[in-house]
Design a protein around this motif. Structure first.
Motif, mmCIF file in Angstrom:
data_model
loop_
_atom_site.group_PDB
_atom_site.id
_atom_site.type_symbol
_atom_site.label_atom_id
_atom_site.label_comp_id
_atom_site.label_asym_id
_atom_site.label_seq_id
_atom_site.Cartn_x
_atom_site.Cartn_y
_atom_site.Cartn_z
ATOM 1 N N UNK A 37 0.840 -1.194 0.000
ATOM 2 C CA UNK A 37 0.000 0.000 0.000
ATOM 3 C C UNK A 37 0.876 1.245 0.000
ATOM 4 N N UNK A 38 0.414 2.263 -0.678
ATOM 5 C CA UNK A 38 1.104 3.543 -0.643
ATOM 6 C C UNK A 38 0.499 4.404 0.450
ATOM 7 N N UNK A 39 1.310 5.278 1.007
ATOM 8 C CA UNK A 39 0.846 6.193 2.046
ATOM 9 C C UNK A 39 -0.212 7.113 1.463
ATOM 10 N N UNK A 40 -1.189 7.470 2.258
ATOM 11 C CA UNK A 40 -2.219 8.409 1.817
ATOM 12 C C UNK A 40 -1.815 9.850 2.153
ATOM 13 N N UNK A 41 -0.638 10.026 2.777
ATOM 14 C CA UNK A 41 -0.145 11.350 3.136
ATOM 15 C C UNK A 41 0.670 11.929 1.986
ATOM 16 N N UNK A 42 0.747 13.235 1.966
ATOM 17 C CA UNK A 42 1.592 13.886 0.965
ATOM 18 C C UNK A 42 3.042 13.624 1.328
ATOM 19 N N UNK A 74 7.039 11.355 5.741
ATOM 20 C CA UNK A 74 8.337 10.787 5.389
ATOM 21 C C UNK A 74 8.221 9.449 4.668
ATOM 22 N N UNK A 75 6.998 8.956 4.496
ATOM 23 C CA UNK A 75 6.818 7.599 3.987
ATOM 24 C C UNK A 75 6.052 7.569 2.668
ATOM 25 N N UNK A 76 6.606 6.833 1.721
ATOM 26 C CA UNK A 76 5.882 6.571 0.475
ATOM 27 C C UNK A 76 4.972 5.371 0.651
ATOM 28 N N UNK A 78 2.560 2.611 2.835
ATOM 29 C CA UNK A 78 1.596 2.613 3.916
ATOM 30 C C UNK A 78 1.947 1.547 4.934
ATOM 31 N N UNK A 79 1.637 1.805 6.175
ATOM 32 C CA UNK A 79 1.894 0.877 7.275
ATOM 33 C C UNK A 79 0.608 0.668 8.058
ATOM 34 N N UNK A 80 0.662 -0.219 9.049
ATOM 35 C CA UNK A 80 -0.503 -0.445 9.889
ATOM 36 C C UNK A 80 -0.792 0.755 10.796
ATOM 37 N N UNK A 81 0.222 1.535 11.142
ATOM 38 C CA UNK A 81 0.010 2.785 11.875
ATOM 39 C C UNK A 81 -0.351 3.863 10.861
ATOM 40 N N UNK A 82 -1.427 4.613 11.159
ATOM 41 C CA UNK A 82 -1.904 5.624 10.222
ATOM 42 C C UNK A 82 -2.348 6.865 10.996
ATOM 43 N N UNK A 83 -2.300 8.032 10.334
ATOM 44 C CA UNK A 83 -2.870 9.224 10.972
ATOM 45 C C UNK A 83 -4.391 9.196 10.813
ATOM 46 N N UNK A 84 -5.094 9.730 11.789
ATOM 47 C CA UNK A 84 -6.548 9.816 11.691
ATOM 48 C C UNK A 84 -6.912 10.927 10.715
ATOM 49 N N UNK A 85 -7.833 10.609 9.824
ATOM 50 C CA UNK A 85 -8.431 11.597 8.933
ATOM 51 C C UNK A 85 -9.749 12.001 9.584
ATOM 52 N N UNK A 86 -9.817 13.241 10.089
ATOM 53 C CA UNK A 86 -11.005 13.677 10.829
ATOM 54 C C UNK A 86 -12.259 13.735 9.961
ATOM 55 N N UNK A 87 -12.098 13.749 8.649
ATOM 56 C CA UNK A 87 -13.246 13.764 7.747
ATOM 57 C C UNK A 87 -13.717 12.388 7.326
ATOM 58 N N UNK A 88 -12.978 11.338 7.709
ATOM 59 C CA UNK A 88 -13.320 9.972 7.327
ATOM 60 C C UNK A 88 -14.080 9.319 8.471
#
Length: 181
Positions: A37-42, A74-76, A78-88
């Motif tokens: 998986x790719x990171x969903x962060x910029x 810093x990551x291209x 995706x990992x099991x740790x993720x930032x919360x998306x407050x809109x999701x």
């Protein structure tokens, strides 16, 4: 009914409430096979790291910050740790928002903190949160602001809560953030 762990023995026995090992995220590729998986962060890394280098950097951030203060840009991968998306709102019950859920979990964590420390902090707002899936629920690492009275400057708190879809929520830790995190 909400549950707070009372002792270290009970906490140690519940190993799935501790920091989870870092794992690469997987997605189903166009041909039905599993792909990284790719990171969903910029991505804002200065140079592309190998998968192994990203994995070790993620492990280091998880260990050093206990899951709270990771720089996902810093990551291209995706990992099991993720930032919360407050809109999701996919991980919240019907009729509740992600922000509402995290506010509720933070308020309860702070209430338990106040009871245990004989303080009277009042919840202000969630500033950020990370998560990973954990058993039949989600482990949240929530950073929020609170203050004791209107003249005080806000203090930063961090709470670790296991939110369960089928069982009581577990309020594992709530502490004032130290300057090392």
């Amino acid at each position: 009914m909400e549950k707070e762990f009372q002792g270290e023995e009970e906490f140690a026995a519940m190993s799935f409430y501790q920091l989870e090992d870092v794992l690469f995220g997987l997605e189903i590729g166009p041909e039905g096979d599993c792909v990284q998986a790719l990171s969903r962060c910029e991505y804002k890394g200065t140079e592309a790291l190998t998968m192994d280098e990203e994995y070790h950097l993620m492990r280091k951030q998880v260990e050093e910050t206990e899951g709270f203060d990771m720089d996902f840009t810093q990551f291209r991968y995706g990992f099991n740790y993720k930032p919360v998306d407050f809109g999701d709102n996919k991980l919240v019950p019907d009729g509740e928002t992600m922000r509402g859920l995290l506010d509720r979990l933070s308020r309860k964590s702070l209430e338990l903190y106040n009871d245990g420390k004989a303080t009277s902090y009042e919840f202000l707002e969630v500033s950020k949160a990370n998560y990973h899936m954990a058993g039949a629920g989600v482990m949240y690492f929530i950073t929020f602001l609170a203050k004791q009275d209107s003249s005080d400057d806000p203090k930063t708190f961090q709470a670790k809560v296991h939110y369960s879809c089928i069982d009581d929520n577990k309020y594992l830790t709530c502490e004032e953030k130290c300057s090392l995190h």
